[in-house]
Design a protein around this motif. Sequence first.
Motif, PDB file in Angstrom:
ATOM      1  N   GLY A  39      -6.209   3.053  -8.179  1.00 20.33           N
ATOM      2  CA  GLY A  39      -5.875   3.579  -6.854  1.00 20.33           C
ATOM      3  C   GLY A  39      -4.687   4.509  -6.942  1.00 20.33           C
ATOM      4  N   GLY A  40      -4.618   5.457  -6.016  1.00 18.42           N
ATOM      5  CA  GLY A  40      -3.615   6.511  -6.078  1.00 18.42           C
ATOM      6  C   GLY A  40      -2.187   6.018  -6.170  1.00 18.42           C
ATOM      7  N   PHE A  41      -1.826   5.005  -5.383  1.00 18.01           N
ATOM      8  CA  PHE A  41      -0.427   4.580  -5.365  1.00 18.01           C
ATOM      9  C   PHE A  41      -0.057   3.771  -6.601  1.00 18.01           C
ATOM     10  CE2 PHE A  41       3.318   2.159  -3.874  1.00 18.01           C
ATOM     11  CZ  PHE A  41       4.129   3.240  -3.553  1.00 18.01           C
ATOM     12  N   SER A  42      -1.047   3.278  -7.338  1.00 19.27           N
ATOM     13  CA  SER A  42      -0.733   2.539  -8.564  1.00 19.27           C
ATOM     14  C   SER A  42      -0.080   3.451  -9.605  1.00 19.27           C
ATOM     15  CB  SER A  42      -1.992   1.904  -9.147  1.00 19.27           C
ATOM     16  OG  SER A  42      -2.864   2.875  -9.706  1.00 19.27           O
ATOM     17  N   HIS A  43      -0.170   4.774  -9.392  1.00 20.15           N
ATOM     18  CA  HIS A  43       0.416   5.738 -10.324  1.00 20.15           C
ATOM     19  C   HIS A  43       1.836   6.144  -9.919  1.00 20.15           C
ATOM     20  CE1 HIS A  43      -3.518   6.026 -12.125  1.00 20.15           C
ATOM     21  NE2 HIS A  43      -4.049   6.375 -10.979  1.00 20.15           N
ATOM     22  N   SER A  60       7.685  11.956   2.776  1.00 20.11           N
ATOM     23  CA  SER A  60       6.631  11.388   3.622  1.00 20.11           C
ATOM     24  C   SER A  60       5.349  11.048   2.859  1.00 20.11           C
ATOM     25  CB  SER A  60       6.288  12.358   4.753  1.00 20.11           C
ATOM     26  OG  SER A  60       5.849  13.603   4.230  1.00 20.11           O
ATOM     27  N   THR A  61       5.329  11.248   1.540  1.00 18.94           N
ATOM     28  CA  THR A  61       4.117  10.992   0.770  1.00 18.94           C
ATOM     29  C   THR A  61       4.431  10.129  -0.449  1.00 18.94           C
ATOM     30  OG1 THR A  61       4.333  12.907  -0.710  1.00 18.94           O
ATOM     31  CG2 THR A  61       3.229  13.265   1.423  1.00 18.94           C
ATOM     32  N   GLY A  62       3.381   9.546  -1.006  1.00 18.06           N
ATOM     33  CA  GLY A  62       3.533   8.774  -2.219  1.00 18.06           C
ATOM     34  C   GLY A  62       3.989   9.630  -3.383  1.00 18.06           C
ATOM     35  N   GLU A  63       3.526  10.868  -3.428  1.00 16.73           N
ATOM     36  CA  GLU A  63       3.930  11.774  -4.497  1.00 16.73           C
ATOM     37  C   GLU A  63       5.432  12.060  -4.432  1.00 16.73           C
ATOM     38  OE1 GLU A  63      -0.390  12.224  -3.821  1.00 16.73           O
ATOM     39  OE2 GLU A  63       1.364  12.227  -2.486  1.00 16.73           O
ATOM     40  N   VAL A  73       5.868   3.880   1.605  1.00 11.09           N
ATOM     41  CA  VAL A  73       6.585   5.086   2.044  1.00 11.09           C
ATOM     42  C   VAL A  73       7.232   4.842   3.404  1.00 11.09           C
ATOM     43  CG1 VAL A  73       6.324   7.493   2.742  1.00 11.09           C
ATOM     44  CG2 VAL A  73       5.161   6.661   0.695  1.00 11.09           C
ATOM     45  N   GLY A  74       6.513   4.170   4.300  1.00 13.01           N
ATOM     46  CA  GLY A  74       7.059   3.872   5.623  1.00 13.01           C
ATOM     47  C   GLY A  74       8.312   3.018   5.543  1.00 13.01           C
ATOM     48  N   SER A 128       0.847  -1.192   0.000  1.00 10.58           N
ATOM     49  CA  SER A 128       0.000   0.000   0.000  1.00 10.58           C
ATOM     50  C   SER A 128       0.886   1.247   0.000  1.00 10.58           C
ATOM     51  CB  SER A 128      -0.912   0.015   1.229  1.00 10.58           C
ATOM     52  OG  SER A 128      -0.160   0.218   2.418  1.00 10.58           O
ATOM     53  N   GLY A 129       0.297   2.381  -0.376  1.00 14.88           N
ATOM     54  CA  GLY A 129       1.073   3.621  -0.428  1.00 14.88           C
ATOM     55  C   GLY A 129       1.741   3.972   0.880  1.00 14.88           C
TER      56      GLY A 129
END
Length: 319
Positions: free
Chosen positions: A263-267, A216-219, A205-206, A200-201
């Motif tokens: 889903g957001g992290f798939s990008h 600290s973010t997926g972006e 990141v963690g 997961s995103g």
Amino acid sequence: MSSTTTSSESSNLALAVDLGGTKVEAALVTDQGVVLPATRHRSPTGPGRTSEELQAAVDEVVVAALASLPDDATLVGVGIGSAGPVDEENGLVSPLNMPVWRGYPLRDRVAAQVPHGVPVTLRMDGLAITLAEHWVGAAQGSDHVMGMIVSTGVGGGLILHGRTVSGPTGNAGHIGHVECGGYEDPCACGGTGCLEAVASGPKTVGWARRQGFAGSTGEELAAAYAAGDEVAVAAVKRSGRALGQAIAAATSLVDLEVVAIGGGFSHVSPDLFEYARQAVAERVEFPFVTKVRIVPTGLSQDGPLIGAAALVHRADVLR
């Protein structure tokens, strides 16, 4: 009621509700799978909210979307896609990351907000998104499909032989809680090495932060990956491999043709899909596994809402 939407767009509309780990959204959706933008409303959710605050958020978006129903349109049903686990028969939800809701009667609470006699259908969000991909997305034309969401969590759903498979409780397809070999990450469900805990995103990141990543973010992780940062590359590769391992296991079990991932992290990077495909390709003696196609979602960010609406407009595909 509003007349902002014309009957030429569609006279038969579904109210779609998507309940996730960070927000709840509602909108009216046509029988062609088109979300009407002017009817779309969202409100925050999350683990820090009380039960009353969560219900107020749901009520807010449902009432606002209903207020946009054109005078000449028919509300043919309400579809709710919810983070799981769910109790499909009784319309209850127990989202893992909303601990104040355990066995919460979400279906009935939403039904109380809509006109009497309008049917309300609740399913796990992963199943809803799979319906959307099968209907108007990347899995059109395939009848053995898994849809996946890789975002705050990892969700999934199944269509086999052209019909949804939800199991006796409604939780079939919970691919995020299949354990992946070689990973020891603890999962909130109680498992170890679950796909959600690895890929997961927030968990990706963690992991990167524990290796020295400063973001600290997926972006930020995506930007670092694109720049060739070694830790970011290792993190995305790790998550992609876990995705591939879980997809290979699922395909071994139910003989999938296509897995559509949104889903957001798939990008985070197109390479996420390549790492997943590489892991599947290792099953060299099982061509029925290596045949599976892993593809990005064919839907926009409207996918979860289209999926919730599909519970109404594609009810013929529901088991």
